[in-house]
Enzyme design. Sequence first.
Site, mmCIF file in Angstrom:
data_model
loop_
_atom_site.group_PDB
_atom_site.id
_atom_site.type_symbol
_atom_site.label_atom_id
_atom_site.label_comp_id
_atom_site.label_asym_id
_atom_site.label_seq_id
_atom_site.Cartn_x
_atom_site.Cartn_y
_atom_site.Cartn_z
ATOM 1 N N TRP A 181 0.823 -1.217 0.000
ATOM 2 C CA TRP A 181 0.000 0.000 0.000
ATOM 3 C C TRP A 181 0.855 1.264 0.000
ATOM 4 O O TRP A 181 0.512 2.255 -0.630
ATOM 5 C CB TRP A 181 -0.906 0.046 1.240
ATOM 6 C CG TRP A 181 -1.884 -1.078 1.359
ATOM 7 C CD1 TRP A 181 -2.740 -1.517 0.392
ATOM 8 C CD2 TRP A 181 -2.119 -1.893 2.512
ATOM 9 N NE1 TRP A 181 -3.494 -2.543 0.871
ATOM 10 C CE2 TRP A 181 -3.145 -2.805 2.175
ATOM 11 C CE3 TRP A 181 -1.578 -1.936 3.809
ATOM 12 C CZ2 TRP A 181 -3.640 -3.744 3.072
ATOM 13 C CZ3 TRP A 181 -2.083 -2.876 4.697
ATOM 14 C CH2 TRP A 181 -3.091 -3.771 4.330
ATOM 15 N N GLU A 185 3.285 -10.559 14.072
ATOM 16 C CA GLU A 185 2.367 -10.602 15.209
ATOM 17 C C GLU A 185 1.456 -11.818 15.133
ATOM 18 O O GLU A 185 0.342 -11.736 14.615
ATOM 19 C CB GLU A 185 1.517 -9.324 15.273
ATOM 20 C CG GLU A 185 2.304 -8.071 15.632
ATOM 21 C CD GLU A 185 1.427 -6.833 15.800
ATOM 22 O OE1 GLU A 185 0.217 -6.894 15.477
ATOM 23 O OE2 GLU A 185 1.968 -5.808 16.245
ATOM 24 N N GLU A 237 8.007 -2.904 16.836
ATOM 25 C CA GLU A 237 6.868 -2.090 16.388
ATOM 26 C C GLU A 237 6.191 -1.481 17.595
ATOM 27 O O GLU A 237 5.882 -2.177 18.567
ATOM 28 C CB GLU A 237 5.861 -2.948 15.608
ATOM 29 C CG GLU A 237 4.738 -2.132 14.984
ATOM 30 C CD GLU A 237 3.690 -2.999 14.286
ATOM 31 O OE1 GLU A 237 4.056 -3.773 13.368
ATOM 32 O OE2 GLU A 237 2.512 -2.909 14.673
HETATM 33 C C1 DCB Z 1 -0.375 -4.182 14.477
HETATM 34 C C2 DCB Z 1 0.089 -4.615 13.096
HETATM 35 C C3 DCB Z 1 0.066 -3.507 12.073
HETATM 36 C C4 DCB Z 1 -1.090 -2.612 12.365
HETATM 37 C C5 DCB Z 1 -0.777 -1.941 13.679
HETATM 38 C C6 DCB Z 1 -1.872 -1.013 14.151
HETATM 39 O O1 DCB Z 1 -1.645 -4.756 14.710
HETATM 40 F F1 DCB Z 1 1.303 -5.183 13.113
HETATM 41 O O2 DCB Z 1 0.018 -4.064 10.798
HETATM 42 O O3 DCB Z 1 -1.218 -1.631 11.359
HETATM 43 O O4 DCB Z 1 -0.492 -2.845 14.708
HETATM 44 O O5 DCB Z 1 -3.053 -1.695 14.291
HETATM 45 C C7 DCB Z 1 -2.517 -1.377 10.889
HETATM 46 C C8 DCB Z 1 -2.433 -0.128 10.053
HETATM 47 C C9 DCB Z 1 -3.728 0.125 9.359
HETATM 48 C C10 DCB Z 1 -4.133 -1.102 8.588
HETATM 49 C C11 DCB Z 1 -4.174 -2.308 9.502
HETATM 50 C C12 DCB Z 1 -4.499 -3.606 8.768
HETATM 51 O O6 DCB Z 1 -2.065 0.947 10.869
HETATM 52 O O7 DCB Z 1 -3.598 1.227 8.486
HETATM 53 O O8 DCB Z 1 -5.418 -0.888 8.037
HETATM 54 O O9 DCB Z 1 -2.903 -2.472 10.110
HETATM 55 O O10 DCB Z 1 -3.516 -3.902 7.857
HETATM 56 C C13 DCB Z 1 -2.165 -4.842 15.996
HETATM 57 C C14 DCB Z 1 -1.399 -4.704 17.127
HETATM 58 C C15 DCB Z 1 -1.954 -4.856 18.389
HETATM 59 C C16 DCB Z 1 -3.287 -5.148 18.526
HETATM 60 C C17 DCB Z 1 -4.096 -5.276 17.392
HETATM 61 C C18 DCB Z 1 -3.526 -5.121 16.124
HETATM 62 N N1 DCB Z 1 -3.867 -5.290 19.798
HETATM 63 N N2 DCB Z 1 -4.354 -5.251 14.967
HETATM 64 O O11 DCB Z 1 -3.166 -5.235 20.811
HETATM 65 O O12 DCB Z 1 -5.113 -5.460 19.900
HETATM 66 O O13 DCB Z 1 -5.552 -5.450 15.128
HETATM 67 O O14 DCB Z 1 -3.933 -5.155 13.816
#
Ligand code: DCB
Length: 527
Positions: free
Chosen positions: A265, A365, A453
């Site tokens: 992206w 992750e 990260e």
């Molecule tokens: C992690 C992922 C990363 C993600 C970020 C923020 O996911 F490694 O890929 O990035 O943290 O959530 C997000 C982007 C968005 C995109 C989305 C899907 O910022 O623009 O749309 O990925 O590709 C985490 C980390 C921790 C937790 C949940 C997530 N948590 N998660 O603790 O609940 O749901 O992706």
Amino acid sequence: MKRFKQTLRLSIPLSLIIVLCCALFTLPAAAFSDVAPGSWYEKAVTQMTDSGQLSGYPDGTFRPNQTISTAEFVAITARRAGLSPVSAESAHWAAGYTQAALQTGWYDWDEIPPTGEKFNQPITRQLAVKIIMKAFMPDARGDFNKESSKISDFSQLDGRYYEAVLAAYSKGIVTGDSSGTFRPKSGLSRAEACVLIQRAGEFSQGQMPVQPEPVVSDPAVPPRTETIQGGVSKNGWLKVVGASLCNDQGQPVVLRGMSSHGLQWYGQFASSQAIKNTADYGANLFRIAMYTDEDGYLSNPDKIRQQAISAIDAAVSNDMYVIIDWHILSDGNPMFHVSESEAFFTDIAQRYKDNPAVLYEICNEPNGNVSWQNDIKPYAQRIINTIRSQSPKSIILVGSGTWSQDIHIAAADPLQYENIMYTLHFYAGTHGNELRNRIDQVMAQGFPVFVSEWGTSRADGSGGVFINESCQWLDFLNQRGISWTNWSLCDKNETSAALRPGTSPAKPWTQAELTESGKFVFSRFNG
Ligand code: DCB
């Protein structure tokens, strides 16, 4: 009606004396020989000195007519607003407060550079008003026509201060002097400053800024690790010694930088110019988030592999360390694509086997229904063997369950290899003490932790920005010499993004192109 004094006596700021008296003396206002009972500023001075936000001089004076310096103004406002000082680059007595104020967004870098060259100069009235409005009444607004007509020298204001000054007039925080002038670029006296801060502070009772949780000093916390920075030419092949990442001389080293967003992206921000830009801001590490699923590598392996290789080469040519991250996310169990992973890492490790810059993050992750014992650990053993068969000396970063938060589960059943580190991922708006305690727990057992990260936002990449919480996290990591990359280097319209929408990846970036998160993170590459 209280009014601004017309005459200002410009004098040399007395920062050194102030620091001593701020630290040592809090005299009740009644004791100030030069604060006349019944004067227009007596009440404000009394209230603020009594509550410890303001101090006088050792000789018993308050010096109400003395022009206030930028540092004094910010420090007094910060104390009144309950901001705590944070670590700062300048050694000036007020640097902790000015850094906290900058990070909270009271003003921009160019207005009061954190390097300190304006700290001892008089603060302008327009900037002073902006700061108190940001600190105490950030939602106040004034009607342009109505308020500007009260200010006879309105045309002398710089445009960036219109909003704050109009709001301050509309709320009666500033009333102007008897001739209706505001004199935006003049200084103000200590008495005036005190009245302004006290008035705005009273207005906002009950709406104080959210305070970071106090850092509990735990006797088990190690003394601050003395770490060195610098790039690959300085540090060479890295190795893990106990819980520390060390350079080829065995000295603890710390790596800090940005993570890309998904290459599929936002691959344009993994360009050589974009990576160089972060190096120019002080980063010595770059992370390439190569999503596997979500239209990433698995859908388009040749193209995405080529993007990743170009980004590795760009980081290398900037003397940076670089993490190649197999970014599993919606594919929460790394075993789903273990054979693709083996093929990918065989190729990359073979290509870069002689290059000390490359670190391998083998499963971003793991999440969902995934177990360390049955899935992640066996996966890690296979991929570590794969990488080591090509490149025996490389550092390998291993994730754990619950989006790489379960380091304690990994540490209870560890991998038996050298030069392995466990990744811990956090988002400052979601995660706090619980994960910090986990880090201390596993480090105390001798396990090395790498924060490959983290974000200033909530865990979904948006919300916030949570600057106070991020500060608390970075101070914690610095204390322990833990390396990190921040999510993420892109211009997506989400708070975790470091760049404003529309920022070009092909040019150096100005401060104005950085988001609130970007400004904060880029200011912390050196600690
Ligand atoms: C992690 C992922 C990363 C993600 C970020 C923020 O996911 F490694 O890929 O990035 O943290 O959530 C997000 C982007 C968005 C995109 C989305 C899907 O910022 O623009 O749309 O990925 O590709 C985490 C980390 C921790 C937790 C949940 C997530 N948590 N998660 O603790 O609940 O749901 O992706």
